[in-house]
Write a protein that holds these residues in place. Structure first.
Motif, mmCIF file in Angstrom:
data_model
loop_
_atom_site.group_PDB
_atom_site.id
_atom_site.type_symbol
_atom_site.label_atom_id
_atom_site.label_comp_id
_atom_site.label_asym_id
_atom_site.label_seq_id
_atom_site.Cartn_x
_atom_site.Cartn_y
_atom_site.Cartn_z
ATOM 1 N N GLN A 69 0.823 -1.213 0.000
ATOM 2 C CA GLN A 69 0.000 0.000 0.000
ATOM 3 C C GLN A 69 0.857 1.263 0.000
ATOM 4 O O GLN A 69 0.475 2.279 -0.582
ATOM 5 C CB GLN A 69 -0.922 0.012 1.222
ATOM 6 N N GLY A 70 2.017 1.207 0.665
ATOM 7 C CA GLY A 70 2.917 2.371 0.677
ATOM 8 C C GLY A 70 3.450 2.665 -0.709
ATOM 9 O O GLY A 70 3.535 3.829 -1.130
ATOM 10 N N ARG A 71 3.787 1.598 -1.436
ATOM 11 C CA ARG A 71 4.271 1.784 -2.804
ATOM 12 C C ARG A 71 3.154 2.366 -3.675
ATOM 13 O O ARG A 71 3.388 3.290 -4.477
ATOM 14 C CB ARG A 71 4.749 0.430 -3.348
ATOM 15 N N THR A 72 1.949 1.837 -3.494
ATOM 16 C CA THR A 72 0.796 2.370 -4.243
ATOM 17 C C THR A 72 0.501 3.815 -3.838
ATOM 18 O O THR A 72 0.153 4.646 -4.684
ATOM 19 C CB THR A 72 -0.435 1.450 -4.040
ATOM 20 N N TYR A 73 0.686 4.138 -2.562
ATOM 21 C CA TYR A 73 0.460 5.514 -2.073
ATOM 22 C C TYR A 73 1.370 6.484 -2.838
ATOM 23 O O TYR A 73 0.916 7.538 -3.311
ATOM 24 C CB TYR A 73 0.781 5.539 -0.579
ATOM 25 N N ALA A 74 2.637 6.115 -2.979
ATOM 26 C CA ALA A 74 3.573 6.961 -3.735
ATOM 27 C C ALA A 74 3.126 7.063 -5.195
ATOM 28 O O ALA A 74 3.148 8.144 -5.793
ATOM 29 C CB ALA A 74 4.983 6.389 -3.645
ATOM 30 N N ASN A 75 2.693 5.955 -5.779
ATOM 31 C CA ASN A 75 2.284 5.975 -7.189
ATOM 32 C C ASN A 75 1.002 6.778 -7.415
ATOM 33 O O ASN A 75 0.858 7.451 -8.432
ATOM 34 C CB ASN A 75 2.106 4.538 -7.705
ATOM 35 N N VAL A 76 0.071 6.699 -6.462
ATOM 36 C CA VAL A 76 -1.171 7.469 -6.617
ATOM 37 C C VAL A 76 -0.863 8.969 -6.539
ATOM 38 O O VAL A 76 -1.396 9.761 -7.327
ATOM 39 C CB VAL A 76 -2.233 7.066 -5.566
ATOM 40 N N PHE A 77 0.039 9.373 -5.631
ATOM 41 C CA PHE A 77 0.406 10.794 -5.587
ATOM 42 C C PHE A 77 1.078 11.227 -6.875
ATOM 43 O O PHE A 77 0.793 12.299 -7.420
ATOM 44 C CB PHE A 77 1.281 11.112 -4.367
ATOM 45 N N GLY A 78 1.976 10.385 -7.388
ATOM 46 C CA GLY A 78 2.618 10.706 -8.669
ATOM 47 C C GLY A 78 1.581 10.885 -9.773
ATOM 48 O O GLY A 78 1.697 11.772 -10.618
ATOM 49 N N LEU A 79 0.542 10.070 -9.717
ATOM 50 C CA LEU A 79 -0.537 10.124 -10.713
ATOM 51 C C LEU A 79 -1.351 11.417 -10.608
ATOM 52 O O LEU A 79 -1.536 12.138 -11.590
ATOM 53 C CB LEU A 79 -1.450 8.912 -10.501
ATOM 54 N N VAL A 80 -1.818 11.738 -9.407
ATOM 55 C CA VAL A 80 -2.698 12.912 -9.280
ATOM 56 C C VAL A 80 -1.923 14.209 -9.514
ATOM 57 O O VAL A 80 -2.474 15.203 -9.981
ATOM 58 C CB VAL A 80 -3.449 12.971 -7.925
ATOM 59 N N GLU A 81 -0.616 14.185 -9.216
ATOM 60 C CA GLU A 81 0.160 15.418 -9.394
ATOM 61 C C GLU A 81 0.339 15.769 -10.867
ATOM 62 O O GLU A 81 0.637 16.916 -11.195
ATOM 63 C CB GLU A 81 1.485 15.288 -8.645
ATOM 64 N N ARG A 82 0.126 14.794 -11.759
ATOM 65 C CA ARG A 82 0.183 15.103 -13.194
ATOM 66 C C ARG A 82 -0.953 16.068 -13.558
ATOM 67 O O ARG A 82 -0.734 17.080 -14.214
ATOM 68 C CB ARG A 82 0.081 13.805 -13.996
ATOM 69 N N LYS A 115 8.845 18.145 -9.033
ATOM 70 C CA LYS A 115 9.839 17.505 -8.160
ATOM 71 C C LYS A 115 9.206 16.344 -7.392
ATOM 72 O O LYS A 115 9.819 15.275 -7.264
ATOM 73 C CB LYS A 115 10.405 18.550 -7.178
ATOM 74 N N HIS A 116 7.975 16.533 -6.915
ATOM 75 C CA HIS A 116 7.309 15.454 -6.166
ATOM 76 C C HIS A 116 7.102 14.229 -7.060
ATOM 77 O O HIS A 116 7.259 13.098 -6.615
ATOM 78 C CB HIS A 116 5.953 15.915 -5.613
ATOM 79 N N GLN A 117 6.714 14.467 -8.332
ATOM 80 C CA GLN A 117 6.536 13.319 -9.234
ATOM 81 C C GLN A 117 7.847 12.559 -9.402
ATOM 82 O O GLN A 117 7.862 11.325 -9.434
ATOM 83 C CB GLN A 117 6.016 13.782 -10.593
ATOM 84 N N ALA A 118 8.955 13.294 -9.489
ATOM 85 C CA ALA A 118 10.276 12.634 -9.601
ATOM 86 C C ALA A 118 10.574 11.854 -8.322
ATOM 87 O O ALA A 118 11.085 10.726 -8.364
ATOM 88 C CB ALA A 118 11.357 13.673 -9.873
ATOM 89 N N LEU A 119 10.252 12.448 -7.163
ATOM 90 C CA LEU A 119 10.458 11.750 -5.880
ATOM 91 C C LEU A 119 9.661 10.445 -5.854
ATOM 92 O O LEU A 119 10.185 9.399 -5.453
ATOM 93 C CB LEU A 119 10.030 12.661 -4.719
ATOM 94 N N ASP A 140 -2.379 4.961 -16.340
ATOM 95 C CA ASP A 140 -1.565 5.961 -17.042
ATOM 96 C C ASP A 140 -1.886 7.378 -16.540
ATOM 97 O O ASP A 140 -3.009 7.856 -16.709
ATOM 98 C CB ASP A 140 -1.848 5.839 -18.551
ATOM 99 N N PRO A 141 -0.906 8.059 -15.921
ATOM 100 C CA PRO A 141 -1.165 9.406 -15.378
ATOM 101 C C PRO A 141 -1.621 10.395 -16.446
ATOM 102 O O PRO A 141 -2.430 11.278 -16.166
ATOM 103 C CB PRO A 141 0.199 9.843 -14.816
ATOM 104 N N ASN A 142 -1.136 10.247 -17.669
ATOM 105 C CA ASN A 142 -1.541 11.192 -18.726
ATOM 106 C C ASN A 142 -2.987 10.965 -19.150
ATOM 107 O O ASN A 142 -3.727 11.924 -19.378
ATOM 108 C CB ASN A 142 -0.604 11.060 -19.934
#
Ligand code: FE2
Ligand code: FE2
Length: 310
Positions: A69-82, A115-119, A140-142
């Motif tokens: 879930q932590g890995r998914t948490y990071a991926n979901v933030f990367g997604l919404v920040e797009r 920067k957050h997406q890169a993190l 796909d974030p896009n």
């Protein structure tokens, strides 16, 4: 807009710039600092992963669930920040030949989200180094950003404020106080939260500015679009709950029967709905800002839609 409101708004944009400069951090030098994840530690706290909902799992298996879930948490933030970043850049257009302080605040906001997406891409790869192969995050974030940005700005800003407020709530209420978490994972969300605090203020300022230009009919349609966006978020959560439950069953080292697999998938979905929908919807400040913009009937429509997501 009268002059006093304008000055108060400009002052708030200026304070966001000051704080953004003061808390600014670097992914490698400040957050990662040469560290690695350790599979002996939890990533997400029980209050977010809803560990108790996974009733058939051992403590070690619950720790594995917190890492997935932590890995998914990071991926979901990367997604919404797009989509958040694309909307912020679009809104900045309104300030190009106006308030240059507001423009600078939004440019910094955009820079921080890149920067957050890169993190979060880095965190996904680092989690992959210590977890079993086979994890998938195929959304796909896009494609999501294109769909979200097809809705009105009012609806997108409502969803964005909700998300940026719950990042702070999750850190303060659940991540920070949990002594059993990975220190690196904790730091990722400490640093993230420090910059998100300014974003939430800017979301609110931009939402109020945009709202003031809408007719009652436009706002009423936007309320429906906000409900549609929340339903779309839920669709994403259903896909990822299925993927993460399948990954758990395939890699946990024992046989998982069909009935238990269904219970695990249901628990993942319950946790994701809590993390990304209900914890934000219940955030007191989000409720206060939202109810200040809508009618009681519109508020009831939103509550009725949220109630179906259990
Ligand atoms: Fe962010
Ligand atoms: Fe943000």
């Amino acid at each position: 807009m009268n002059a006093i409101v304008k000055i108060a708004g400009s002052e708030r944009y200026a304070r966001c710039i000051q704080t953004s400069k003061r808390v600014r951090w670097d992914v490698e030098a400040d957050v990662i600092r040469g560290r690695h994840f350790d599979a002996a530690h939890k990533f997400l706290p029980d209050g977010l992963s809803l560990a108790d909902a996974f009733t058939t799992l051992s403590d070690d298996e619950k720790r594995f669930v917190s890492q997935i879930q932590g890995r998914t948490y990071a991926n979901v933030f990367g997604l919404v920040e797009r989509f958040i970043n694309a909307k912020v850049l679009e809104l900045s257009h309104d300030h190009w030949f106006g308030d240059q302080v507001a423009l600078e605040a939004l440019v910094r906001f955009s820079d921080e989200e890149l920067k957050h997406q890169a993190l979060f891409r880095r965190i996904d790869a680092m989690a992959g180094d210590v977890l079993p192969d086979g994890y998938r995050f195929d959304i796909d974030p896009n494609a999501v950003a294109h769909a979200v940005l097809g809705k009105s700005t009012w609806a997108v800003l409502a969803l964005t404020l909700d998300i940026e407020l719950f990042t702070q709530l999750h850190y303060r209420q659940s991540i920070e106080p949990d002594a059993g978490l990975s220190e690196l994972f904790k730091d990722v969300f400490l640093y993230h939260w420090k910059e998100e605090s300014q974003h939430a203020i800017l979301d609110e300022l931009e939402w109020a500015r945009h709202d003031a230009a809408l007719t009652a009919e436009q706002r009423d349609r936007a309320v429906d679009e906000f409900i549609e966006l929340v339903a779309a978020v839920d669709g994403i959560l259903q896909v990822q709950a299925k993927a993460d439950a399948g990954y758990f069953a395939a890699t946990c080292g024992r046989a998982v029967g069909a009935a238990e697999a269904r219970a695990i998938e249901a628990a993942f979905l319950e946790a994701y709905r809590w993390q990304y929908i209900h914890s934000g919807a219940q955030h007191p400040h989000f409720g206060k800002v939202l109810s200040g913009l809508i009618t009681e009937d519109q508020g009831r429509r939103i509550q009725a839609a949220l109630a179906t997501l259990h």
